[in-house]
Enzyme design. Structure first.
Site, PDB file in Angstrom:
ATOM      1  N   LYS A 177       5.930 -19.206   6.664  1.00  0.00           N
ATOM      2  CA  LYS A 177       5.354 -19.648   7.918  1.00  0.00           C
ATOM      3  C   LYS A 177       4.863 -18.451   8.735  1.00  0.00           C
ATOM      4  CE  LYS A 177       8.147 -20.209  11.853  1.00  0.00           C
ATOM      5  NZ  LYS A 177       8.502 -19.045  12.491  1.00  0.00           N
ATOM      6  N   ARG A 204       0.816  -1.217   0.000  1.00  0.00           N
ATOM      7  CA  ARG A 204       0.000   0.000   0.000  1.00  0.00           C
ATOM      8  C   ARG A 204       0.850   1.268   0.000  1.00  0.00           C
ATOM      9  NH1 ARG A 204      -4.237  -0.705   4.709  1.00  0.00           N
ATOM     10  NH2 ARG A 204      -2.233  -1.046   5.716  1.00  0.00           N
ATOM     11  N   HIS A 224      12.583 -21.886   5.999  1.00  0.00           N
ATOM     12  CA  HIS A 224      13.907 -21.462   5.521  1.00  0.00           C
ATOM     13  C   HIS A 224      15.017 -22.412   5.968  1.00  0.00           C
ATOM     14  CE1 HIS A 224      14.138 -19.530   9.502  1.00  0.00           C
ATOM     15  NE2 HIS A 224      15.439 -19.470   9.335  1.00  0.00           N
ATOM     16  N   HIS A 241      10.843 -25.989  11.963  1.00  0.00           N
ATOM     17  CA  HIS A 241      12.273 -26.233  11.747  1.00  0.00           C
ATOM     18  C   HIS A 241      12.764 -27.546  12.368  1.00  0.00           C
ATOM     19  CE1 HIS A 241      11.792 -22.192  10.486  1.00  0.00           C
ATOM     20  NE2 HIS A 241      12.012 -21.609  11.648  1.00  0.00           N
TER      21      HIS A 241
HETATM   22  C1  BG6 Z   1      12.087 -18.215  12.839  1.00  0.00           C
HETATM   23  C2  BG6 Z   1      11.532 -18.010  14.219  1.00  0.00           C
HETATM   24  O1  BG6 Z   1      11.265 -19.065  12.097  1.00  0.00           O
HETATM   25  O2  BG6 Z   1      13.380 -18.797  12.940  1.00  0.00           O
HETATM   26  C3  BG6 Z   1      12.443 -17.141  15.058  1.00  0.00           C
HETATM   27  O3  BG6 Z   1      10.245 -17.388  14.131  1.00  0.00           O
HETATM   28  C4  BG6 Z   1      13.844 -17.719  15.047  1.00  0.00           C
HETATM   29  O4  BG6 Z   1      11.966 -17.017  16.388  1.00  0.00           O
HETATM   30  C5  BG6 Z   1      14.306 -17.998  13.624  1.00  0.00           C
HETATM   31  O5  BG6 Z   1      14.696 -16.802  15.691  1.00  0.00           O
HETATM   32  C6  BG6 Z   1      15.627 -18.744  13.632  1.00  0.00           C
HETATM   33  O6  BG6 Z   1      16.138 -18.796  12.330  1.00  0.00           O
HETATM   34  P1  BG6 Z   1      17.709 -18.928  12.087  1.00  0.00           P
HETATM   35  O7  BG6 Z   1      17.844 -19.116  10.610  1.00  0.00           O
HETATM   36  O8  BG6 Z   1      18.328 -17.675  12.605  1.00  0.00           O
HETATM   37  O9  BG6 Z   1      18.135 -20.122  12.877  1.00  0.00           O
END
Ligand code: BG6
Length: 492
Positions: free
Chosen positions: A155, A43, A185, A247
């Site tokens: 997510k 927006r 990710h 994860h």
């Molecule tokens: C995210 C979570 O999905 O992953 C966060 O919402 C977390 O709370 C993050 O800090 C961790 O990702 P990475 O890649 O830094 O391990």
């Protein structure tokens, strides 16, 4: 064939910190499909020029090796279309604009929802509606089932099984499952992908990757950060929804899955799903014995956190994968905020030799071989094994063989988003979560969170910031005669 990636939430944090730097790096390396365009939608009243200008500054900050010349070339691909997710007419206008930018050529379009999840339903519905409208002279085919039209979703995929099912139903009303790319990710991290290579491109691991040789597996995602400004979100989610449902269970699936017959998206995901299906269901007291929760000291004073909150910021869970390969091999999953250091590790703890010839008095599982797969911060693998200390009788010492990506390969490790964006553009969904995977994962997490809430058990232990969680978690795993692998990054 033209490729266009359309980012909803163009003015948001994820776009400037991750998505655009990733696309820029892909461009720099020459990996983007030829004729790829990036179209931002939000927006905010940007023009294409002012959006490019804003992105230039953030990309300089968040990407490795920023180069003015490369940026000048990349930004020609970048366009901005103001639009409101709440309005179908804005989606119709966007469609017209995309047709114009693509010059009416055949195209692949990747719609990326980089918005608050509360906007997903409206965005999905309006995308569908906008494609039900005929545009003069338009050759746009219907959305549903058109594999040149893809949707990337970030997510959280719901906040429990029910809301995940609702989201999937909304998605499937407009897109076929093979058009939907759900990003976790962690699956884009190099070492996670390397797990597949380690296991399935080498023949030496397969014969020992099972209950005959492995005592147990530990999967730890330790974070040094606290909840910071995300207190409001985090307090509703807690560590299980925030980290485990996605994860940690992804890491478990990759560690425990069987080899797919072929490396295709569905075959890989079929095997992953089987792992979740094999996870033993808990009832009643099982939840008390097999789950552990903690909260860091000071969490209750964080912004957005209610003073009496019982949200766990640390948890450990013991899961059993009931199949031939893993029968009797527990998987200990653990994650928390405000821990000693940032590290993600998968530890394969092998059994002791059946008969110990040396140092009988030092018997204990800690001395058995370990394979440590370090996913971050540095990425690599370490195998720990006994050797004889020279010139010291029969004294033994644990030593190790290390492999680290940074030592072996030059160049910076790519951010997970690079791989995932490229795969979405190229139509490879192997590293994205499928709807059944997401729902099964909630089916494992929901009963635990429900039990915790309803029964108020197990106890929540406090831990000081900068520890490996509550001290009691050592006793918890100690009841099984095991110890946590509490080691900050072993590889650099
Ligand atoms: C995210 C979570 O999905 O992953 C966060 O919402 C977390 O709370 C993050 O800090 C961790 O990702 P990475 O890649 O830094 O391990």
């Amino acid at each position: 064939m033209v490729h266009t990636i359309i980012i909803f939430g163009a003015s948001g944090d994820l776009t400037s910190r991750k998505l655009i730097p990733a696309l820029y790096s892909l461009h720099q390396k020459g990996y983007l499909p030829q004729d790829t365009r990036v179209v931002g939608v939000s927006r905010s009243p940007f023009s294409s020029e002012s959006w490019r200008e804003a992105l230039k500054g953030s990309t300089r900050k968040f990407s490795n090796g920023f180069d003015e010349q490369v940026w000048a070339d990349f930004e020609k691909r970048v366009h901005y279309v103001p639009g409101d997710i709440a309005k179908t007419e804005d989606f119709v206008r966007l469609r017209r604009e995309l047709d114009r930018l693509e010059g009416g050529q055949e195209s692949t379009r990747v719609y990326y929802l980089s918005t608050s999840p509360t906007l997903y339903p409206a965005a999905i519905r309006h995308l569908g509606e906008a494609h039900a409208v005929a545009l003069d002279g338009s050759v746009e085919p219907p959305l549903l089932g058109n594999d040149r039209r893809r949707l990337v979703v970030e997510k959280p995929f719901g906040t429990d099984l029910e809301t995940a099912q609702q989201l999937n139903a909304q998605l499937h009303g407009v897109f076929a499952e093979n058009q939907v790319y759900r990003i976790d990710h962690y699956l884009g991290k190099e070492t996670v992908q390397n797990m597949l290579v380690l296991r399935f491109a080498n023949s030496i691991f397969e014969p020992i990757w099972n209950r005959n040789y492995i005592d147990h597996v530990q999967i730890t995602v330790a974070e040094e950060v606290m909840v910071g400004r995300r207190g409001g979100y985090y307090d509703k989610a807690g560590v299980l929804r925030d980290m485990f449902q996605n994860h940690l269970l992804q890491l478990l699936m990759i560690t425990a899955m069987e080899a797919p017959a072929r490396f295709t998206a569905d075959m890989v995901r079929d095997e992953k799903v089987k792992v979740l299906q094999a996870i033993r269901k808990y009832h009643g007291d099982d939840f008390v014995q097999n789950t552990f929760r903690g909260q860091y000291e000071g969490y209750l004073q964080e912004d957005g956190v209610p003073a009496e909150s019982r949200t766990p910021t640390f948890s450990a869970i013991k899961l059993h994968v009931d199949n031939w390969r893993w029968n009797g091999v527990p998987f200990y999953l653990r994650s928390g905020k405000a821990m000693s250091c940032r590290t993600t590790q998968i530890v394969i703890q092998f059994r002791e030799p059946p008969h110990l010839l040396f140092n009988e008095d030092r018997r204990g599982s800690w001395d058995a071989n370990q394979l440590v797969i370090q996913i971050q911060p540095a990425e690599g693998i370490q195998l720990q094994f006994h050797t004889k200390v020279p010139d010291a009788g029969m004294q033994l010492r644990m030593t190790n063989l290390d492999f680290s990506f940074s030592r072996e390969f030059s160049g910076a490790m790519p951010d997970a988003y690079q791989r995932l964006l490229l795969d979405a553009l190229n139509g490879d969904a192997s590293l994205f979560a499928r709807s059944d995977e997401v729902e099964l994962a909630w089916g494992i997490i929901d009963p635990i969170t429900q039990f915790w809430q309803q029964m108020n058990q197990p106890e929540i232990f406090r831990y000081p910031v900068g520890q490996w969680g509550p001290q009691e978690s050592d006793e918890w795993i100690g009841q099984d005669g095991r110890r946590w692998f509490d080691v900050c990054p072993i590889l650099h």
